[in-house]
Design an enzyme around this catalytic site. Structure first.
Site, PDB file in Angstrom:
ATOM      1  CG  ASN A  11      -2.121   1.039   1.037  1.00 46.50           C
ATOM      2  OD1 ASN A  11      -2.632   1.528   2.029  1.00 46.50           O
ATOM      3  ND2 ASN A  11      -2.495   1.378  -0.179  1.00 46.50           N
ATOM      4  CB  CYS A  13       4.376   1.025  -5.105  1.00 45.91           C
ATOM      5  SG  CYS A  13       6.017   1.318  -4.398  1.00 45.91           S
ATOM      6  NE  ARG A  14       2.208  -3.475  -6.824  1.00 45.92           N
ATOM      7  CZ  ARG A  14       2.260  -4.777  -6.607  1.00 45.92           C
ATOM      8  NH1 ARG A  14       2.068  -5.604  -7.614  1.00 45.92           N
ATOM      9  NH2 ARG A  14       2.492  -5.243  -5.395  1.00 45.92           N
ATOM     10  CB  SER A  15      -3.212  -0.233  -3.771  1.00 47.47           C
ATOM     11  OG  SER A  15      -2.504  -0.169  -2.565  1.00 47.47           O
ATOM     12  CG  ASP A 124       6.291  -4.769  -6.034  1.00 49.92           C
ATOM     13  OD1 ASP A 124       6.455  -3.538  -6.022  1.00 49.92           O
ATOM     14  OD2 ASP A 124       6.388  -5.489  -5.034  1.00 49.92           O
TER      15      ASP A 124
END
Ligand code: 4NP
Length: 150
Positions: A11, A13-15, A124
């Site tokens: 929680n 980087c991507r989300s 990721d």
């Protein structure tokens, strides 16, 4: 109002990127939708997003600085209508916490919003270089447009 949760591992980087993009799309287009994000791990709870993710998103006028990491919890299955995971590992972690089929049915890979049925993963970017963050931005942005305007 539709409620959407974006989920990755840390929680950071991507989300949170997906959350920030959705918040911008929702605000700019007056969409009746709520969005949040969470990580399946507790590695970075209460931390701001990764500085590289913040910097890359800022280039695209997406502000991630106010966001803070939290861990996915079982009650999220009730609170959200749709739970988008970034990769198959996140998918397995989330599904392992589901206690019924209705909860399981809420979970899908985010990139299935833009590439239906292809089961593509958002890689990721954490251990890679700068280009990885831009690549992730582009694929997450495209998927979020589908989620926002579906
Ligand atoms: P995210 O990236 O899941 O996109 O937030 C990661 C962030 C941190 C770690 C792994 C992935 N980590 O191992 O600390």
């Amino acid at each position: 109002m539709q409620k959407v949760l974006m989920v990755c591992l840390g929680n950071i980087c991507r989300s949170p990127l997906a959350e920030g993009i959705m918040l911008k799309l929702i605000k700019e287009n007056n969409i009746n939708m709520r969005v949040d994000s969470a990580g399946t791990s507790n590695y970075h709870v209460d931390e701001a997003p990764d500085n590289r993710t913040i910097a890359n998103a800022a280039k695209h006028d997406v502000d991630l600085k106010p966001l803070r990491a939290r861990q996915f919890k079982v009650s999220d299955f009730e609170k959200f209508d749709k739970i988008y995971v970034m990769d198959n590992s996140n998918m397995a972690n989330v599904l392992a916490l589901a206690t019924n089929d209705a909860h399981k049915a809420k979970v899908d890979l985010l990139l299935n919003a833009s590439n239906p049925g292809m089961n593509l993963e958002v890689p990721d970017p954490y251990f890679g270089g700068e280009q990885g963050f831009e690549d992730v931005f582009q694929m997450v942005y495209k998927a979020c447009q589908h989620v926002a305007f579906a």
